[in-house]
Enzyme design. Structure first.
Site, PDB file in Angstrom:
ATOM      1  N   ALA A 178     -28.215 -33.555  96.687  1.00 51.02           N
ATOM      2  CA  ALA A 178     -29.184 -32.779  95.910  1.00 51.02           C
ATOM      3  C   ALA A 178     -28.557 -31.518  95.328  1.00 51.02           C
ATOM      4  O   ALA A 178     -27.402 -31.199  95.586  1.00 51.02           O
ATOM      5  CB  ALA A 178     -30.374 -32.425  96.788  1.00 51.02           C
ATOM      6  N   HIS A 179     -29.357 -30.778  94.571  1.00 57.43           N
ATOM      7  CA  HIS A 179     -28.893 -29.554  93.898  1.00 57.43           C
ATOM      8  C   HIS A 179     -28.393 -28.517  94.897  1.00 57.43           C
ATOM      9  O   HIS A 179     -28.949 -28.321  95.949  1.00 57.43           O
ATOM     10  CB  HIS A 179     -29.988 -28.949  93.020  1.00 57.43           C
ATOM     11  CG  HIS A 179     -31.321 -28.816  93.641  1.00 57.43           C
ATOM     12  ND1 HIS A 179     -32.482 -28.812  92.912  1.00 57.43           N
ATOM     13  CD2 HIS A 179     -31.712 -28.704  94.927  1.00 57.43           C
ATOM     14  CE1 HIS A 179     -33.497 -28.690  93.718  1.00 57.43           C
ATOM     15  NE2 HIS A 179     -33.068 -28.614  94.935  1.00 57.43           N
ATOM     16  N   ASN A 180     -27.316 -27.836  94.494  1.00 56.84           N
ATOM     17  CA  ASN A 180     -26.778 -26.694  95.233  1.00 56.84           C
ATOM     18  C   ASN A 180     -26.205 -27.030  96.601  1.00 56.84           C
ATOM     19  O   ASN A 180     -25.905 -26.144  97.393  1.00 56.84           O
ATOM     20  CB  ASN A 180     -27.838 -25.586  95.374  1.00 56.84           C
ATOM     21  CG  ASN A 180     -28.096 -24.891  94.055  1.00 56.84           C
ATOM     22  OD1 ASN A 180     -28.899 -25.364  93.257  1.00 56.84           O
ATOM     23  ND2 ASN A 180     -27.382 -23.816  93.798  1.00 56.84           N
TER      24      ASN A 180
END
Lengths: 349, 349, 349
Positions: free
Chosen positions: C240-242
């Site tokens: 996922a993001h980050n």
């Protein structure tokens, strides 16, 4: 993009609380409070993070209420999340707009209707009878099957495959490598072999649905598989034939929704959740990550675990499970004590 | 497509039980009993649903045994499932047959042999030495690697990637965005880094296998990864290197089968099941959704849960787990009672 | 490729222990000890398998220490795994090298810099400002978005999609149908609807990372999603993001890593593991298959189960759980015995 603090405040419709020498400070990006630098605006979406602000090097901060004594320009807004989204849009990387028109390498079927402003990328295949609405962007390598429809302002990223007879509404995003309208997993065992049940139905994806990368959404055996308006779906999600999902749901990554499940509005499924066939889930119910749901769930519930049960009850059960080796030991000791009591009683008799 | 009830009965090889004024009724689709309308034929695959028939608006019904007193034309067949499949085929949406021939935008390697009736879609890449059998359809954007073979009457949907040295039998379907023959996840830790073990083996997919969308099937380190004839695989399934799957298995969505697992014939794996490395599963065994199998399982078993155990035992264990907080309370109370007994005994002594 | 035993020994830098009439034996492949034939070299990576060697038909064997009395030529090496990798490379199927140059059907943006020796396959789309380093191979149907960078000696297999502003290091492999840089699953609920948080950040994939087929790696909201050097990722993995992943990690198939998780170096995640948002995992920690990690884990731990706990403790807990129905029965019996003791006491009073 670069704005002064004053310009940014105006852009966000924010009330500006700043010293005169701060209002011309240049801002060029957005950053979380811990890492934001002098040229970044940061934000406080949660009051618990206010104490981090003192140490933050951020050039300005978006807040819901003015913080007294803070040595930093404050952009006071009604809704920090909405202002954050706006600020991120302001400072978004400038990307080339997809060019309207049909790439010469795209292959267009017969009786296809493409509205104005539509961009059809290289290597796209559009089959007969397809309709695509105003300003939609079909990325390179996509395939759109016979008689399928895509509404206005949609974005299908590269290599998305939409099979025949699917209806995609307006303002829908489907990210790369996702598949819509594949034949579902429905077989009858006849004369010693699994025979596929033909899937004559389609898929309906309503307006403002967003679908992540590498997802699979199967078409229906009869009727339709339907994703309700405003529902958002993460990456690598499996949605089986004849599933009906309500409006405004959130479906996290690697979720598997089995055939003919029905989800109400505002349902939230955590990552890797699995739903058995035909399960119904009521409006607003939240199912925690990795849970396995085997039977219907009412509205407004919070469930976790496999088999999924009410969250508080599950936490109690899980707590007991974790103490179970201790419990087993206690039971053994108690057994010995009862033995001694029995022996004492026998001695007396 | 529209048929009269009489024509449909003939088409399905059904015995028709209908009043004279019913036999010319027009039927144009198939529908489940609850939603079927006047122009739909419905079906009763399960006797429990017979009572729903009275209220159904369906124009006709496929049944295994004639139902007395039903005010609806009945098509009596030996096998309702087989007749349902036939009826769905009769009323399937009419799609354009893929055109035989090689699309001019496809890129063909050297020493490639393409049989008659094969359709190679736009943007397909066929590497050197590939063979494709009679009437197979290779969808747009597919890639077939060096020396791979595809049998007769296969269908590879758009953007499927088959790596080199893979052998796909006849009557195989692979849906969009799936990958066959990727290098498996096999590393040795040497001199402080993970070094890939070369995967010199291939993948063999036997006849009548059907693979869903967005699946990954890895090639073998040595020898081959093999999917047995007639096995059906749902979407988003991971099959690791050197896995051998028997004939007629059903593998549901999001299943992960680790390296070198061996499945017998007729094995059924529910959604999100995981098998550890090298696990062997006997013929006809069924593993319930989300179960994690850590060790070999014999033939004809039914397992659920993680770690997977025999179904009935698992239900007993899960039942006990759910009552565990109550059990812990009982233990505490019992402890107090024993304490009182001990105190009473001490008083007397 | 065919080598004599003597040539192979030289190639592997092995000390050869063989009879004079064995050194010219022809070897043309590598095989596991149970299935290797006369023309195969086999290997003993684990001393437990030595007894299988006697029965093996293999033409030669790679070993770490000379085995006395074995009637087979032995190639004695310091590191069997390294020699096995070398042998597999020697006997790998000979594939055509991708041709350097840009396929005429590829679509190249403006201000693109492609180094020498790069191969850009059919139907590839390279957007403006992209840089690709020496000898990298971009497979057919790939898309590389605006301003993204691919280093030297990379291999992106067919239909990989890399969005804009992603940085891929050197010696990186991304297998077919994977997606890098998709927008993450981040929404704010504003005025009754889920509104997407713009993802202005990118993805950084460091050197020697290998990513399997059908994976999704989301771009960051702010800053970057980062995969550390030498980390290997299996198929169908969601990042996922980050998320920030350290160096030399191993992430097995169908793992889901939620937003902003931070993994140290050398972390190992088994298949279908799930990590909740923001979880931190220390260096060298191993999480067993299907585990669900809800909170931070230190370095050097081994965790299994959901919720994930320390391995030994988990085995104890799972063992107790499996005995729970028996335990419940014992508690019931104990309750009856206490009742009898209480009754006896009451009788006396």
């Amino acid at each position: 993009m670069r704005l002064t603090v004053a310009q940014l405040a105006q852009r966000l419709g924010a009330e500006l609380a700043a010293k005169p020498d701060e209002i011309d400070r240049q801002i060029s990006d957005v950053g979380p409070v811990e890492v934001a630098g002098e040229k970044d605006v940061t934000f406080i979406a949660d009051a618990r993070h206010i104490d981090k602000l003192e140490k933050s090097r951020a050039g300005a901060v978006i807040v819901a209420e003015r913080i007294e004594g803070l040595a930093k320009p404050q952009l006071v807004v009604k809704n920090v999340s909405a202002a954050l989204i706006e600020a991120l849009n302001v400072f978004a990387p400038q990307l080339k707009r997809p060019v309207a028109g049909i790439d010469p390498t795209a292959k267009m079927g017969q009786d296809v209707k493409i509205a104005e402003g539509v961009s059809i990328g290289p290597g796209v295949v559009i089959d007969d009878g397809v309709r695509i609405g105003l300003n939609s962007v079909i990325g390179s390598g996509c395939k759109i099957g016979e008689n399928s429809r895509v509404g206005e302002n949609c974005r299908l990223d590269s290599n998305v495959v939409v099979y025949h007879n699917c209806k995609i509404g307006s303002n829908v995003v489907i990210q790369a490598n996702s598949t819509v309208g594949s034949t579902g997993f429905g077989y009858c065992f006849i004369d010693g072999a699994h025979r596929l049940i033909p899937h004559n139905g389609g898929v309906v994806i309503e307006d403002f649905v967003e679908i992540g990368a590498n997802c699979s959404i199967d078409r229906a055996k009869f009727g339709e598989t339907r994703i309700g308006a405003g529902t958002k779906i993460d990456n690598l999600v499996q949605i089986a034939h004849n599933v009906v999902i309500g409006k405004g749901c959130l479906i996290a990554a690697l979720v598997g929704i089995s055939g003919s499940c029905k989800l109400g509005d505002g349902v939230v499924l955590g990552g890797q959740v699995g739903l058995a066939d035909n399960v119904k889930i009521g409006d607003g119910t939240m199912i925690g990550a990795q849970a396995g749901v085997m039977s219907d769930v009412g509205a407004g519930q919070q469930l976790i675990w496999t088999p999924a049960i009410e969250r508080k009850e599950a936490l109690r059960v899980i707590g007991s499970v974790m103490r179970l080796p201790k419990l087993a030991k206690q039971l053994k000791q108690l057994n010995n004590r009862v033995k001694r009591l029995e022996a004492a009683k026998d001695d007396k008799e």
